[in-house]
Design a protein around this motif. Structure first.
Motif, PDB file in Angstrom:
ATOM      1  N   THR A 134     -11.498  20.106   1.158  1.00 32.95           N
ATOM      2  CA  THR A 134     -12.005  21.464   1.322  1.00 32.95           C
ATOM      3  C   THR A 134     -12.846  21.851   0.114  1.00 32.95           C
ATOM      4  O   THR A 134     -12.707  21.272  -0.962  1.00 32.95           O
ATOM      5  CB  THR A 134     -10.861  22.475   1.492  1.00 32.95           C
ATOM      6  OG1 THR A 134     -11.410  23.759   1.741  1.00 32.95           O
ATOM      7  CG2 THR A 134      -9.983  22.548   0.256  1.00 32.95           C
ATOM      8  N   ASP A 135     -13.691  22.837   0.345  1.00 32.19           N
ATOM      9  CA  ASP A 135     -14.389  23.468  -0.774  1.00 32.19           C
ATOM     10  C   ASP A 135     -13.902  24.904  -0.942  1.00 32.19           C
ATOM     11  O   ASP A 135     -14.502  25.707  -1.627  1.00 32.19           O
ATOM     12  CB  ASP A 135     -15.908  23.414  -0.592  1.00 32.19           C
ATOM     13  CG  ASP A 135     -16.404  24.201   0.607  1.00 32.19           C
ATOM     14  OD1 ASP A 135     -15.588  24.841   1.305  1.00 32.19           O
ATOM     15  OD2 ASP A 135     -17.620  24.177   0.862  1.00 32.19           O
ATOM     16  N   GLY A 136     -12.789  25.208  -0.282  1.00 28.04           N
ATOM     17  CA  GLY A 136     -12.210  26.540  -0.337  1.00 28.04           C
ATOM     18  C   GLY A 136     -12.498  27.358   0.906  1.00 28.04           C
ATOM     19  O   GLY A 136     -11.744  28.245   1.257  1.00 28.04           O
ATOM     20  N   LYS A 137     -13.569  27.026   1.591  1.00 32.10           N
ATOM     21  CA  LYS A 137     -13.912  27.737   2.824  1.00 32.10           C
ATOM     22  C   LYS A 137     -13.995  26.766   4.006  1.00 32.10           C
ATOM     23  O   LYS A 137     -13.535  27.065   5.092  1.00 32.10           O
ATOM     24  CB  LYS A 137     -15.251  28.470   2.664  1.00 32.10           C
ATOM     25  CG  LYS A 137     -15.647  29.253   3.889  1.00 32.10           C
ATOM     26  CD  LYS A 137     -16.908  30.056   3.682  1.00 32.10           C
ATOM     27  CE  LYS A 137     -17.252  30.822   4.958  1.00 32.10           C
ATOM     28  NZ  LYS A 137     -18.500  31.568   4.827  1.00 32.10           N
ATOM     29  N   TYR A 138     -14.578  25.625   3.783  1.00 32.92           N
ATOM     30  CA  TYR A 138     -14.768  24.639   4.836  1.00 32.92           C
ATOM     31  C   TYR A 138     -13.762  23.497   4.643  1.00 32.92           C
ATOM     32  O   TYR A 138     -13.482  23.083   3.515  1.00 32.92           O
ATOM     33  CB  TYR A 138     -16.199  24.095   4.817  1.00 32.92           C
ATOM     34  CG  TYR A 138     -17.212  25.194   5.027  1.00 32.92           C
ATOM     35  CD1 TYR A 138     -17.525  25.616   6.312  1.00 32.92           C
ATOM     36  CD2 TYR A 138     -17.827  25.823   3.950  1.00 32.92           C
ATOM     37  CE1 TYR A 138     -18.439  26.642   6.522  1.00 32.92           C
ATOM     38  CE2 TYR A 138     -18.744  26.843   4.149  1.00 32.92           C
ATOM     39  CZ  TYR A 138     -19.039  27.249   5.440  1.00 32.92           C
ATOM     40  OH  TYR A 138     -19.929  28.257   5.640  1.00 32.92           O
ATOM     41  N   TRP A 139     -13.244  23.007   5.781  1.00 31.15           N
ATOM     42  CA  TRP A 139     -12.213  21.974   5.755  1.00 31.15           C
ATOM     43  C   TRP A 139     -12.648  20.779   6.580  1.00 31.15           C
ATOM     44  O   TRP A 139     -13.363  20.923   7.565  1.00 31.15           O
ATOM     45  CB  TRP A 139     -10.909  22.509   6.356  1.00 31.15           C
ATOM     46  CG  TRP A 139     -10.302  23.591   5.549  1.00 31.15           C
ATOM     47  CD1 TRP A 139     -10.636  24.912   5.559  1.00 31.15           C
ATOM     48  CD2 TRP A 139      -9.262  23.471   4.595  1.00 31.15           C
ATOM     49  NE1 TRP A 139      -9.865  25.623   4.679  1.00 31.15           N
ATOM     50  CE2 TRP A 139      -9.005  24.749   4.073  1.00 31.15           C
ATOM     51  CE3 TRP A 139      -8.504  22.408   4.127  1.00 31.15           C
ATOM     52  CZ2 TRP A 139      -8.040  24.988   3.118  1.00 31.15           C
ATOM     53  CZ3 TRP A 139      -7.539  22.645   3.179  1.00 31.15           C
ATOM     54  CH2 TRP A 139      -7.315  23.925   2.676  1.00 31.15           C
ATOM     55  N   GLY A 140     -12.158  19.631   6.197  1.00 29.12           N
ATOM     56  CA  GLY A 140     -12.444  18.432   6.963  1.00 29.12           C
ATOM     57  C   GLY A 140     -11.413  17.356   6.675  1.00 29.12           C
ATOM     58  O   GLY A 140     -10.494  17.544   5.876  1.00 29.12           O
ATOM     59  N   GLU A 141     -11.589  16.233   7.344  1.00 32.60           N
ATOM     60  CA  GLU A 141     -10.683  15.104   7.164  1.00 32.60           C
ATOM     61  C   GLU A 141     -11.490  13.821   7.068  1.00 32.60           C
ATOM     62  O   GLU A 141     -12.592  13.721   7.611  1.00 32.60           O
ATOM     63  CB  GLU A 141      -9.690  15.024   8.327  1.00 32.60           C
ATOM     64  CG  GLU A 141      -8.755  16.201   8.353  1.00 32.60           C
ATOM     65  CD  GLU A 141      -7.802  16.197   9.535  1.00 32.60           C
ATOM     66  OE1 GLU A 141      -7.915  15.307  10.411  1.00 32.60           O
ATOM     67  OE2 GLU A 141      -6.961  17.094   9.593  1.00 32.60           O
ATOM     68  N   ILE A 142     -10.918  12.859   6.367  1.00 29.78           N
ATOM     69  CA  ILE A 142     -11.543  11.544   6.259  1.00 29.78           C
ATOM     70  C   ILE A 142     -10.511  10.480   6.600  1.00 29.78           C
ATOM     71  O   ILE A 142      -9.308  10.662   6.396  1.00 29.78           O
ATOM     72  CB  ILE A 142     -12.114  11.291   4.834  1.00 29.78           C
ATOM     73  CG1 ILE A 142     -11.042  11.474   3.758  1.00 29.78           C
ATOM     74  CG2 ILE A 142     -13.317  12.176   4.574  1.00 29.78           C
ATOM     75  CD1 ILE A 142     -11.501  11.119   2.347  1.00 29.78           C
ATOM     76  N   PHE A 143     -11.025   9.401   7.173  1.00 35.66           N
ATOM     77  CA  PHE A 143     -10.211   8.221   7.447  1.00 35.66           C
ATOM     78  C   PHE A 143     -10.759   7.116   6.561  1.00 35.66           C
ATOM     79  O   PHE A 143     -11.949   6.799   6.610  1.00 35.66           O
ATOM     80  CB  PHE A 143     -10.299   7.844   8.927  1.00 35.66           C
ATOM     81  CG  PHE A 143      -9.491   6.628   9.272  1.00 35.66           C
ATOM     82  CD1 PHE A 143      -8.114   6.683   9.293  1.00 35.66           C
ATOM     83  CD2 PHE A 143     -10.113   5.434   9.569  1.00 35.66           C
ATOM     84  CE1 PHE A 143      -7.366   5.567   9.610  1.00 35.66           C
ATOM     85  CE2 PHE A 143      -9.377   4.315   9.887  1.00 35.66           C
ATOM     86  CZ  PHE A 143      -7.997   4.380   9.913  1.00 35.66           C
ATOM     87  N   VAL A 144      -9.892   6.557   5.731  1.00 37.84           N
ATOM     88  CA  VAL A 144     -10.309   5.619   4.693  1.00 37.84           C
ATOM     89  C   VAL A 144      -9.492   4.341   4.828  1.00 37.84           C
ATOM     90  O   VAL A 144      -8.291   4.387   5.109  1.00 37.84           O
ATOM     91  CB  VAL A 144     -10.071   6.240   3.291  1.00 37.84           C
ATOM     92  CG1 VAL A 144     -10.427   5.279   2.179  1.00 37.84           C
ATOM     93  CG2 VAL A 144     -10.845   7.542   3.150  1.00 37.84           C
ATOM     94  N   THR A 145     -10.145   3.216   4.611  1.00 40.00           N
ATOM     95  CA  THR A 145      -9.404   1.968   4.450  1.00 40.00           C
ATOM     96  C   THR A 145      -9.383   1.651   2.955  1.00 40.00           C
ATOM     97  O   THR A 145     -10.239   2.121   2.195  1.00 40.00           O
ATOM     98  CB  THR A 145     -10.050   0.798   5.217  1.00 40.00           C
ATOM     99  OG1 THR A 145     -11.369   0.592   4.743  1.00 40.00           O
ATOM    100  CG2 THR A 145     -10.050   1.075   6.710  1.00 40.00           C
ATOM    101  N   TYR A 146      -8.413   0.863   2.566  1.00 41.22           N
ATOM    102  CA  TYR A 146      -8.344   0.476   1.157  1.00 41.22           C
ATOM    103  C   TYR A 146      -7.883  -0.966   1.056  1.00 41.22           C
ATOM    104  O   TYR A 146      -7.260  -1.518   1.964  1.00 41.22           O
ATOM    105  CB  TYR A 146      -7.424   1.413   0.366  1.00 41.22           C
ATOM    106  CG  TYR A 146      -5.965   1.313   0.719  1.00 41.22           C
ATOM    107  CD1 TYR A 146      -5.091   0.550  -0.050  1.00 41.22           C
ATOM    108  CD2 TYR A 146      -5.441   1.982   1.827  1.00 41.22           C
ATOM    109  CE1 TYR A 146      -3.749   0.457   0.281  1.00 41.22           C
ATOM    110  CE2 TYR A 146      -4.112   1.897   2.150  1.00 41.22           C
ATOM    111  CZ  TYR A 146      -3.266   1.134   1.374  1.00 41.22           C
ATOM    112  OH  TYR A 146      -1.945   1.041   1.698  1.00 41.22           O
TER     113      TYR A 146
END
Length: 168
Positions: A134-146
């Protein structure tokens, strides 16, 4: 006269005994009623606890801490999972310390005056991570491999991402 006093005393004693019996019986009945109510409440709470335990188990299903196969994978490669799992988390959170506008792994630029920050991270298994930002107003999600390279360095790769639309 003495017999009248004895008779009155006898009647008074009988009335006192009847009063005590009725009073004691009422008290015992009230206690039994209270016990039944408390047992019913305890049974309801036990059911509620059981449902919460089931829900907790479901919520923690995709979690490396409960994934014996993923932990065994790392242990077979000689890694101490008690140290590795926090290192994986720290690696993602440390990406929040970046300069400029571009986050090292989040493919968006902040649309506010704040930086984009990774908030929550869940390591699903020995290869996948899901995180929100988030940046405090906008939210999102990420899918990551490691993965861990030959130098024992953690490498993260962004696979999928999304930004939730705002509703005004």
């Amino acid at each position: 006269m003495k017999s009248k006093i004895l008779m009155y005393l006898f009647i008074f004693s009988v009335l006192l005994l009847i009063f005590q019996y009725v009073n004691s019986k009422n008290i015992l009945d009230k206690y039994e009623e209270d016990i039944v109510k408390v047992k019913a409440k305890v049974a309801d709470k036990e059911k509620e606890i059981s449902l919460l335990e089931d829900k907790n188990f479901e919520l923690n299903y995709f979690n490396i801490d409960r994934n014996e196969d993923a932990l065994a994978y790392f242990e077979a490669q000689g890694y101490n999972t008690d140290e590795l799992v926090p290192a994986i988390l720290d690696g993602l959170y440390s990406m929040n310390n970046y300069e400029g506008e571009d986050h090292p792994i989040v493919p968006y630029v902040s649309m506010t005056d704040s930086k984009l920050l990774i908030n929550k991270v869940r390591i699903l298994n020995h290869k996948w991570i899901i995180a929100n930002f988030t940046d405090g107003k906008y939210w999102g999600e990420i899918f990551v491999t490691y993965s861990i390279d030959e130098n024992n360095d953690l490498k993260y790769k962004l696979v999928e991402y999304l930004l939730y639309p705002t509703i005004n």
